[in-house]
Motif scaffolding. Structure first.
Motif, short mmCIF file in Angstrom:
data_model
loop_
_atom_site.label_atom_id
_atom_site.label_comp_id
_atom_site.label_asym_id
_atom_site.label_seq_id
_atom_site.Cartn_x
_atom_site.Cartn_y
_atom_site.Cartn_z
N ARG A 119 -25.08 31.98 26.51
CA ARG A 119 -25.13 30.65 25.89
C ARG A 119 -25.14 30.75 24.37
O ARG A 119 -24.48 29.98 23.67
N HIS A 120 -25.94 31.71 23.91
CA HIS A 120 -26.04 31.87 22.46
C HIS A 120 -24.67 32.26 21.86
O HIS A 120 -24.24 31.67 20.87
N LEU A 122 -21.71 31.73 23.12
CA LEU A 122 -20.75 30.62 23.26
C LEU A 122 -20.99 29.58 22.17
O LEU A 122 -20.05 29.02 21.60
N ASN A 123 -22.27 29.32 21.88
CA ASN A 123 -22.57 28.38 20.80
C ASN A 123 -22.11 28.91 19.45
O ASN A 123 -21.59 28.16 18.62
N THR A 124 -22.29 30.21 19.25
CA THR A 124 -21.83 30.80 17.99
C THR A 124 -20.31 30.71 17.90
O THR A 124 -19.75 30.39 16.85
N MET A 125 -19.66 30.96 19.03
CA MET A 125 -18.20 30.86 19.08
C MET A 125 -17.77 29.44 18.69
O MET A 125 -16.81 29.24 17.95
N ARG A 126 -18.48 28.47 19.20
CA ARG A 126 -18.17 27.07 18.90
C ARG A 126 -18.33 26.80 17.39
O ARG A 126 -17.49 26.15 16.78
N ASP A 127 -19.42 27.33 16.83
CA ASP A 127 -19.63 27.16 15.38
C ASP A 127 -18.49 27.79 14.59
O ASP A 127 -18.03 27.23 13.59
N LEU A 128 -18.06 28.96 15.04
CA LEU A 128 -16.97 29.64 14.33
C LEU A 128 -15.68 28.83 14.42
O LEU A 128 -14.93 28.74 13.45
N SER A 129 -15.41 28.25 15.60
CA SER A 129 -14.20 27.41 15.74
C SER A 129 -14.26 26.25 14.76
O SER A 129 -13.26 25.90 14.14
N LEU A 131 -15.93 26.16 11.94
CA LEU A 131 -15.74 26.69 10.59
C LEU A 131 -14.26 26.94 10.32
O LEU A 131 -13.75 26.61 9.25
N ILE A 146 -13.11 34.90 10.00
CA ILE A 146 -13.61 34.13 11.14
C ILE A 146 -12.99 34.65 12.45
O ILE A 146 -13.68 34.82 13.46
N ALA A 149 -14.71 37.75 13.54
CA ALA A 149 -16.01 37.47 14.14
C ALA A 149 -15.84 36.97 15.57
O ALA A 149 -16.59 37.34 16.48
N LEU A 153 -17.18 38.63 19.11
CA LEU A 153 -17.94 37.86 20.09
C LEU A 153 -17.29 37.92 21.47
O LEU A 153 -17.97 38.02 22.49
N GLN A 154 -15.95 37.84 21.47
CA GLN A 154 -15.24 37.92 22.75
C GLN A 154 -15.56 39.26 23.44
O GLN A 154 -15.82 39.31 24.64
#
Lengths: 168, 255
Positions: A119-120, A122-129, A131, A146, A149, A153-154
């Motif tokens: 979950r963490h 995926l949320n970071t991935m969302r923040d990066l998208s 950005l 970006i 990063a 994460l992937q």
């Protein structure tokens, strides 16, 4: 912070605030913004170690500013930095320690740990998208930062899947 | 669903699945692809189902779109039982209530782009004039103006997927199912499809997308982790109170 500042000075003399702005412009919003105090402290240390040389320039309505330029030793340090291969990130992973220690302690469950971590990420991935969408499309350096990063994460998420396969 | 049930629930969820099971048999060997899945998708949600290949997530999407039948379990679309529908009824549903996009686009290769998009509208009862108007609007929206007369083979993968998206949305279905919609696209095509899905979602389109790509999944509001035929986690993204230092941590460089 030391070597990026030295590298920026390889282009030509600059003062502390100019260096901060140059870093921000280059790396975009995704990179943690350098704090100006930290930059001044680092420049001070670099000067003491002889990698840069500073000179005060008088300004009419404001305090003097100190302009820095690379010394020969500084140029050498920048060259050496670019020649060295860079260590890969994340050789030590705190999450891995939690996962390894969970069964020993009895206070945490491995699968819950994996789910929470996913979950963490995926949320970071969302923040990066977000950005990436907000960042200037033409700032290729910032976009690549970006994207790098996201690829890390992937890989972390793929590895969590492997953990789940093995531990479920 | 009985009338009494209907009056109790104000607005039924867009999709509700209960106890879905699907087992494949090949050469006398049983493979359980979906083993007891409950799922509820509200109107306007964008949900991603993610997990390793072979986890059964595409099978799940096929069950929900009526492309495959569950061994047991129930499916309700907009409050109505659909798992009991026959083939013909499902075909009608897929024309009006459910739009589907696939990894390999599945466009009709000998029809033009315009005909690929207009055909489902005509089959659903639109007049030729309405079908043409809807097609024009969607193709403009998807940046495909000028490609009306092309055949799918003349388009890039990203363009073909946009045509497939137009075809899936031409009858304004309540639910859009997407099975690895960027699975065969390059990174530019992937970003494009993602941007369009997000845009339709912002306008209220309910979307269920199956993907193994975390970057795709993170565009959804909710990510369901599917593993070995089961839901192992169901996470709402972008929730409040979570730590936001993650980005800086990931981006921290040496030096």
């Amino acid at each position: 912070m030391r070597l990026p500042l030295l590298a920026l000075l390889a282009k030509g003399p600059a003062h502390g605030y100019e260096l901060k702005l140059a870093l921000e412009k280059l790396l975009g919003a995704a990179y943690p913004q350098p704090n100006v105090g930290q930059i001044y402290v680092t420049l001070n240390r670099l000067e003491k170690s002889g990698l840069i040389r500073g000179e005060d320039v008088a300004q009419s309505s404001r305090p003097n500013k100190r302009i820095y330029e690379l010394t020969e030793a500084g140029h050498e340090a920048v060259r050496a930095w670019f020649e060295e291969p860079t260590d890969e990130p994340r050789v030590r992973d705190e999450f891995f320690m939690k996962l390894a220690l969970a069964p020993e302690t009895g206070v945490a469950d491995q699968i819950s740990l994996i789910n929470r971590q996913r979950r963490h990420y995926l949320n970071t991935m969302r923040d990066l998208s977000k950005l990436a969408a907000a960042e200037d499309r033409d700032n290729r350096v910032a976009q690549l930062l970006i994207e790098g990063a996201m690829l890390h994460l992937q890989a972390d998420l793929d590895w969590l899947e492997r953990c789940q396969e093995e531990l479920e | 669903m009985s009338d009494a049930d209907r009056s109790r629930a104000d607005v039924p969820p867009m999709l509700r699945a209960e106890g879905l099971v699907k087992t494949y048999r090949a050469d006398g060997v049983e493979a359980k692809a979906v083993r007891g899945v409950d799922l509820r998708i509200e109107r306007g949600e964008f949900v991603a189902v993610t997990g390793p290949s072979g986890a059964g997530k595409s099978t799940l999407l096929h069950l929900l779109g009526g492309l495959d039948r569950p061994d047991s379990g129930q499916i309700r679309l907009d409050g109505k039982r659909v798992d009991t529908c026959n083939e013909a009824r499902w075909a009608v549903l897929r024309r009006r209530g459910i739009g589907i996009v696939f990894q390999f686009f599945n466009l009709v290769s000998n029809l033009t782009v315009a005909d690929n998009v207009e055909l489902p509208a005509l089959l659903a009862g639109s007049t030729p004039r309405q079908a043409r108007a809807s097609r024009k609007e969607l193709l403009a929206e998807l940046g495909l103006e000028g490609k009306e007369g092309s055949t799918p083979a003349e388009l890039s993968g990203g363009e073909q997927q946009r045509v497939a998206l137009a075809r899936a949305l031409v009858n304004h279905p309540g639910l859009l199912l997407a099975d690895e919609p960027a699975g065969s696209l390059d990174s530019k095509g992937t970003r494009e499809v993602l941007r369009l899905l997000s845009r339709f979602h912002q306008r209220g389109q309910t979307i269920l997308m199956v993907t193994h790509d975390a970057r795709m999944a993170s565009a959804a509001d909710r990510v369901i982790s599917f593993f070995d035929g089961r839901v192992v986690d169901d996470a709402t993204l972008g929730g409040e109170g979570r730590r936001t230092s993650g980005v800086a941590d990931v981006l921290e460089l040496k030096g």
